[in-house]
Design a protein around this motif. Sequence first.
Motif, PDB file in Angstrom:
ATOM      1  N   SER A 116       0.831  -1.199   0.000  1.00 38.63           N
ATOM      2  CA  SER A 116       0.000   0.000   0.000  1.00 38.63           C
ATOM      3  C   SER A 116       0.869   1.253   0.000  1.00 38.63           C
ATOM      4  O   SER A 116       0.375   2.333  -0.289  1.00 38.63           O
ATOM      5  CB  SER A 116      -0.935  -0.008   1.215  1.00 38.63           C
ATOM      6  N   ASN A 117       2.154   1.110   0.293  1.00 39.56           N
ATOM      7  CA  ASN A 117       3.068   2.245   0.322  1.00 39.56           C
ATOM      8  C   ASN A 117       3.992   2.191  -0.900  1.00 39.56           C
ATOM      9  O   ASN A 117       4.906   1.367  -0.947  1.00 39.56           O
ATOM     10  CB  ASN A 117       3.890   2.214   1.616  1.00 39.56           C
ATOM     11  N   PRO A 118       3.799   3.080  -1.900  1.00 42.41           N
ATOM     12  CA  PRO A 118       4.637   3.021  -3.098  1.00 42.41           C
ATOM     13  C   PRO A 118       6.093   3.385  -2.846  1.00 42.41           C
ATOM     14  O   PRO A 118       6.971   2.954  -3.595  1.00 42.41           O
ATOM     15  CB  PRO A 118       3.976   4.008  -4.063  1.00 42.41           C
ATOM     16  N   GLU A 119       6.380   4.149  -1.781  1.00 42.12           N
ATOM     17  CA  GLU A 119       7.779   4.512  -1.495  1.00 42.12           C
ATOM     18  C   GLU A 119       8.611   3.286  -1.125  1.00 42.12           C
ATOM     19  O   GLU A 119       9.768   3.156  -1.528  1.00 42.12           O
ATOM     20  CB  GLU A 119       7.854   5.559  -0.359  1.00 42.12           C
ATOM     21  N   ARG A 142      -7.822  -2.480  -5.597  1.00 39.65           N
ATOM     22  CA  ARG A 142      -8.433  -3.578  -4.877  1.00 39.65           C
ATOM     23  C   ARG A 142      -9.224  -2.998  -3.703  1.00 39.65           C
ATOM     24  O   ARG A 142      -8.668  -2.275  -2.892  1.00 39.65           O
ATOM     25  CB  ARG A 142      -7.379  -4.555  -4.375  1.00 39.65           C
ATOM     26  N   ASN A 143     -10.504  -3.322  -3.653  1.00 43.60           N
ATOM     27  CA  ASN A 143     -11.398  -2.839  -2.596  1.00 43.60           C
ATOM     28  C   ASN A 143     -11.387  -1.311  -2.506  1.00 43.60           C
ATOM     29  O   ASN A 143     -11.390  -0.743  -1.417  1.00 43.60           O
ATOM     30  CB  ASN A 143     -11.035  -3.450  -1.239  1.00 43.60           C
ATOM     31  N   GLY A 144     -11.333  -0.654  -3.653  1.00 44.06           N
ATOM     32  CA  GLY A 144     -11.367   0.801  -3.695  1.00 44.06           C
ATOM     33  C   GLY A 144     -10.060   1.460  -3.300  1.00 44.06           C
ATOM     34  O   GLY A 144     -10.007   2.682  -3.181  1.00 44.06           O
ATOM     35  N   ARG A 145      -8.999   0.709  -3.084  1.00 40.75           N
ATOM     36  CA  ARG A 145      -7.698   1.267  -2.708  1.00 40.75           C
ATOM     37  C   ARG A 145      -6.700   1.014  -3.812  1.00 40.75           C
ATOM     38  O   ARG A 145      -6.745  -0.013  -4.481  1.00 40.75           O
ATOM     39  CB  ARG A 145      -7.200   0.621  -1.419  1.00 40.75           C
ATOM     40  N   GLU A 146      -5.772   1.945  -3.977  1.00 35.75           N
ATOM     41  CA  GLU A 146      -4.714   1.763  -4.968  1.00 35.75           C
ATOM     42  C   GLU A 146      -3.531   1.094  -4.283  1.00 35.75           C
ATOM     43  O   GLU A 146      -2.997   1.595  -3.303  1.00 35.75           O
ATOM     44  CB  GLU A 146      -4.285   3.109  -5.560  1.00 35.75           C
ATOM     45  N   LEU A 147      -3.133  -0.066  -4.818  1.00 33.96           N
ATOM     46  CA  LEU A 147      -2.012  -0.833  -4.288  1.00 33.96           C
ATOM     47  C   LEU A 147      -0.942  -0.953  -5.363  1.00 33.96           C
ATOM     48  O   LEU A 147      -1.206  -0.772  -6.546  1.00 33.96           O
ATOM     49  CB  LEU A 147      -2.476  -2.222  -3.850  1.00 33.96           C
ATOM     50  N   THR A 148       0.262  -1.289  -4.939  1.00 35.43           N
ATOM     51  CA  THR A 148       1.388  -1.411  -5.861  1.00 35.43           C
ATOM     52  C   THR A 148       1.974  -2.813  -5.740  1.00 35.43           C
ATOM     53  O   THR A 148       2.336  -3.251  -4.647  1.00 35.43           O
ATOM     54  CB  THR A 148       2.471  -0.370  -5.537  1.00 35.43           C
TER      55      THR A 148
END
Length: 183
Positions: A116-119, A142-148
């Motif tokens: 969940s943290n792109p950094e 996924r589930n309305g959240r942007e994941l990496t």
Amino acid sequence: MATALQNRIVGSVILIALAVIILPELLDGKPQQQREQFETMPLQPEVEVTAQEVKTIPAEEEFTPVQTPAETVEVTAVNAPTVSASAAEQLPPPDREPTDVSLAEPGWTIQLGVFSNPESVERLIATLTAKGYPAYSEKIQRNGRELTKLMVGPGLVQSELEAQLPALKKLTQLNGEVIRFEP
């Protein structure tokens, strides 16, 4: 005129002759012919053969995996793994030898995790590319959240990528999974 004994003898001879000639025919039935059982093979269908272009592997930014694993581990900034400098220096770069694999088949890639943290993903990509691994990231919803997603690869031979999993685990402390990749 004939006597009764003569009539009986003639009748008996005729009955025996009939029994010898006709009885075997009645008991045997019709003579059967042996036939071999076979099936006809269908004709070869007419197929039009066309030449296909050789597909080139796209640049690292364009990679998209075909399927995602059933179970993904979500890593946040709090529990993101860190790579120690000593561990990164001890691992040799991955071997890159040519293989005899058809380019028409889809390839394989390693998914190390979903973050969940792109950094933290960018830090891991920098470490992996410094050690010679072709690492890249991919954004998903996924589930309305942007994941990496953190990906390493692609490669054409699944066993070669599976052989890299222990070294990647030692370097990143992440359990990777080899998944299908089709450009």
